[in-house]
Design an enzyme around this catalytic site. Sequence first.
Site, PDB file in Angstrom:
ATOM      1  N   LYS B  98       0.397  -1.082  -0.083  1.00  0.00           N
ATOM      2  CA  LYS B  98       0.539   0.413   0.006  1.00  0.00           C
ATOM      3  C   LYS B  98       1.177   1.123   0.201  1.00  0.00           C
ATOM      4  CE  LYS B  98      -3.903   2.426   2.522  1.00  0.00           C
ATOM      5  NZ  LYS B  98      -4.761   2.433   3.835  1.00  0.00           N
ATOM      6  N   SER B 173      -9.999   1.903   2.684  1.00  0.00           N
ATOM      7  CA  SER B 173      -8.939   2.946   1.930  1.00  0.00           C
ATOM      8  C   SER B 173      -8.055   1.476   1.732  1.00  0.00           C
ATOM      9  CB  SER B 173      -8.275   3.494   2.770  1.00  0.00           C
ATOM     10  OG  SER B 173      -7.551   3.140   3.783  1.00  0.00           O
ATOM     11  N   SER B 197      -9.714  -0.459   7.603  1.00  0.00           N
ATOM     12  CA  SER B 197      -9.449  -0.513   6.041  1.00  0.00           C
ATOM     13  C   SER B 197      -8.700  -1.899   5.195  1.00  0.00           C
ATOM     14  CB  SER B 197      -8.466   0.983   5.451  1.00  0.00           C
ATOM     15  OG  SER B 197      -9.469   2.361   5.881  1.00  0.00           O
TER      16      SER B 197
END
Lengths: 98, 516, 513
Positions: B98, B173, B197
Amino acid sequence: MALSADEVRHVARLARLALTDAEVEALAPQLSQILAYAEQVGEVAAQDVEPTTHPFALRDVSRPDEPQPSLPREDVLAAAPHAEQDRFGVPRIVSEEG
Amino acid sequence: MVLTRLSAVELAQKLRTKDVSAVEVVEAHLERIAAIDGVVADGDVWRAVPADELTSRDIHAYLHVTAAAAREHAADVDRRRAAGDDLGPLAGVPLALKDVLTMRGAPTTVGSRMLEGWLPPYDATVTERLRAADLVVLGKTNMDEFAMGSSTENSAYGPTRNPWDLGRVPGGSSGGSAAAVAGLMAPLSIGTDTGGSIRQPAALTGIVGAKPTYGTVSRYGLVAFASSLDQAGPFARTVEDAAHLQTLIHGHDPRDSTSITDTPADLLTTLRDGIDGLRIGVVTELQGDGYEPGVRRVFEQALERFERLGAKIVEVSLPHAGYGLPAYYLIAPSEASSNLARFDGVRYGLRVDAPTAEEMNAATRAAGFGPEVKRRIMIGTHALSSGYYDAYYLQASKVRTLIARDFASAFEQADVLVSPTSPTVAFGLGDKTADPLAMYLNDVATVPASLAGTPALSLPAGTAEAPDAPQATLPVGLQIMAPLLRDDLMYRVGWAFESDLGFTPIPAGDTAVEVA
Amino acid sequence: MSATTMSGEPISATTAAEHGVDLLQGDTGEWELVVGLEVHVELQTRTKMWCGCSTDFGADPNTNVCPVCTGQPGALPVVNEQAVRDATLLGLALNGEIAPICRFHRKNYFYPDLAKNYQISQYDVPLVNDGWLDVEVPTGDGQSVSRRVRIERLHMEEDTGKSLHVGDTGRLHGADRSLIDYNRCGIPLLEIVSRPDIHDADTAQAYLRELQSIVRATGVSDARMEEGSIRCDANVSVRRPGDELGTRTEIKNLNSIRSLGRAIAYEAQRQIGVIEDGGTIVMETRHWDEGRGVTETLRVKESVTDYRYFPDPDLVEITSPAEKVEAIRTLLPELPAASRARLGEAGVTPEQAAAIIATGLLPWFDDAVAAGADGAAAANWLVGDIAGQLSAEGLRIEAAGLTGAHVAELIALIEDGTLSTKLAKQVVAGVIDARGAKGPAQVAEDQGLRQVSDEGELRTIVEQVVAANADTVEAIRGGNDKAIGALVGQVMKETRGQADPRKTNELLREVIG
């Protein structure tokens, strides 16, 4: 509670965000709605409850006073939008510190 | 043999026996990324095409693909394996990171214009550990800006699409990391979870995602959203793969003061022990109204499955769970308002010129942050400000204590707790962007464990229709929450469930993902 | 704004009467001055508060920096354990209570020299509470009076970077841009907040001087105002005796103990003038202009100054169990008050004792006495001629190579008659020139500096001088006793200044008869 446009501007100043009038107008009802929702926490009787700031009650985490290598100055300044005389440059500062 | 369909454990086995090389594995994934993700497959570091040039066929999981470095690392792993070196259990297996974790050699953008092109001068601890274990980083994945969001639509670089239905969001997210794994563009990826997330996108893309116990995975090099909640964790297509990946990244780090010194639980030894006799607690407050009928149906079936596997279903209550989301939406923005103050146009990232430093800061922040980030900075600044602190931040922190106590007493009655991960299946792109509060409600089931710091895992429990699409087949996630530091227990329960269910976590019927 | 401390309790101030301090006389009656001081001390740890970067003063810009102290995204702070120990030690030296549990808060404000745009500090639970300091305030007649100043709190925080203002003036005002060096950013800083127990400039100065001496005695900082390792801001207000506290102003840019005294005296008169002219005092920060001797408005403290303190989620609580505190207490050195008492017993005058402690010469004094020197003599030499010569050379005593043993050796050479006071001063210069590579005896020998006190040798010279100055001898015999000085001078000339003056005088009188 409902936030007025002036209150939104005040918070934006604290947060150092330059908001347009249109953004202020849009944010006032949005923030008011979110705060109204969040204010539900006030329904909980918690006078005598200790607040939690960490899920784990760790204590006394520290490190020995032993020097570690610093970064090469070029690496630190490489990302600076403006560097001059081996320093980070900013335009004229108007306010006084802290 | 389609390499991109294999699990990490299967790939590791073939690498060990030299049936395939790490370079071949990397190439297979790069080829698929180039085919379906919407990248300019050119140069050492491939970039995602600009947001306004993305097509509705581009999954857009990756922001940057570190093609040259990945090939080089894979070749190095192959050389060392040929030389007979002792390599780690997943050496040569590729993964996606990420874009919230720093890594030298490629930009870290955190999905924001604020850090467009920023080359971090240091590696995150998670990045270092992955490298030390010889996992090959394929690239950095798309995310909601500063990890604020539940759909990945808040990325400054355009939304990521759900491989199951390209018209739908992958959750957020960590939507890029989830879509990369669900879309067979990596067998593994790392996400971060602040209020859900990792778990929510795992649920919406039909894969496994885990939020480890807070403090077991170092936050050093994780660009902070809400420090007391942020935790990195694994995405994978199998529970076992996720357990392997978490094993490689957890453990004490002296650079993170909130890193737990206890040795983390062994996640692999008891993985296959089964759940006969375990007490599985169904949380009263995390079901019912607000959950889609399809989600409720799959959840009911999951409970039946647990009983068939010998577990005992008990009803437990987290009385304050309903206040979790309001508390979360005070605590997380408060911390964020302070954590994001450093983005001021002085040391790194964007600068918008202005005559004075103060105006430059304000203009830079106005231009660099997107609407959701601004909203949360505003909420947090207000919640901490004079006259409001006690009613907002402090009261929320007290509610947090009560929620943690709720968990502690629930775990006296049950070994693990379960709930649907998300109240909905994947929703359509743009469906919730106009209503911030509706978007926040996606986190209703995941936020309590975040506030309590307990480990929680989401795994596929089946598929269901969407309210707006009765014919759709979309994954539904099951959340398993375990006591603090008992991450092993959630993996054990998850493995037992997964092996009985036999879910194939690969979206079918979509041409975009059928390239492989 | 109501007058409360950081932890919310009402501020309690002492009165001038309790301290025996005179009130100030205005045109409309008497005024009481109320001063509280905020002192910042930079700790002399090897590394910064939250990271392993060096704290060396004077390094090239942005060389002692890392992801943590430049606020890179993702970087995290870890407490320097030595800084906590140092803060505890100083807290104990200031008679404070060490909090069993304390934590760090974030103080949020934007400033380019603050890399994270928040300062990690302490707020409602500082490390140290409720200390005090007894300060000796000179009364001008060689005597002093002791006054107690209470200390509200001592807390740990971090320093900021340094800004170089580029433009016409070199100062912030008039600069067209500023350049930031983060070397200092994150250096451990202690803030020591006094209660408003000070009612005159002399006490303020004595407090700062005493605090500086204590900081040095504990070894936690060199406490040099000129290098900024100790800094002081003054909160000043005036009130009618018996009234509530007046509105205060905060005075910054106090670069010396002398500035502190001047600024307080000026600000008190300014405030009295404003009020007596019918005006009101505005809560504001004022800048001390050393050259013009005035304070000027720097910035009105807006009601919007809102630091949004909250517990830093990146750090955990620090505990100080009794056994840890007691272990640190055993490390407390002799503090200045005790040193002063001890020096007094050794025959050192109060002024010299204060000077020895304030200038950090106590170890040299102790070494000299340990090497056999008389205390009064050692003090005389250290704060007299030696300090004078060092100051003229711009040297610190350690750089000059002078040791306590040298001082003792020098005094012994005087006592056994080898050196006169005058020769001894030349010897000191010689030792300093050699940077201590040669001791006093060696310098005296190399330079042939030796008092002629051998009676036979001196008598011969005296007899020659008497014989050659018959007129003067006559005058002396005729009752002009002062004329003997001329003959002493002649003997000195003959011996190139090395004659023992006392012995010369005796012999002259004997020979003249």
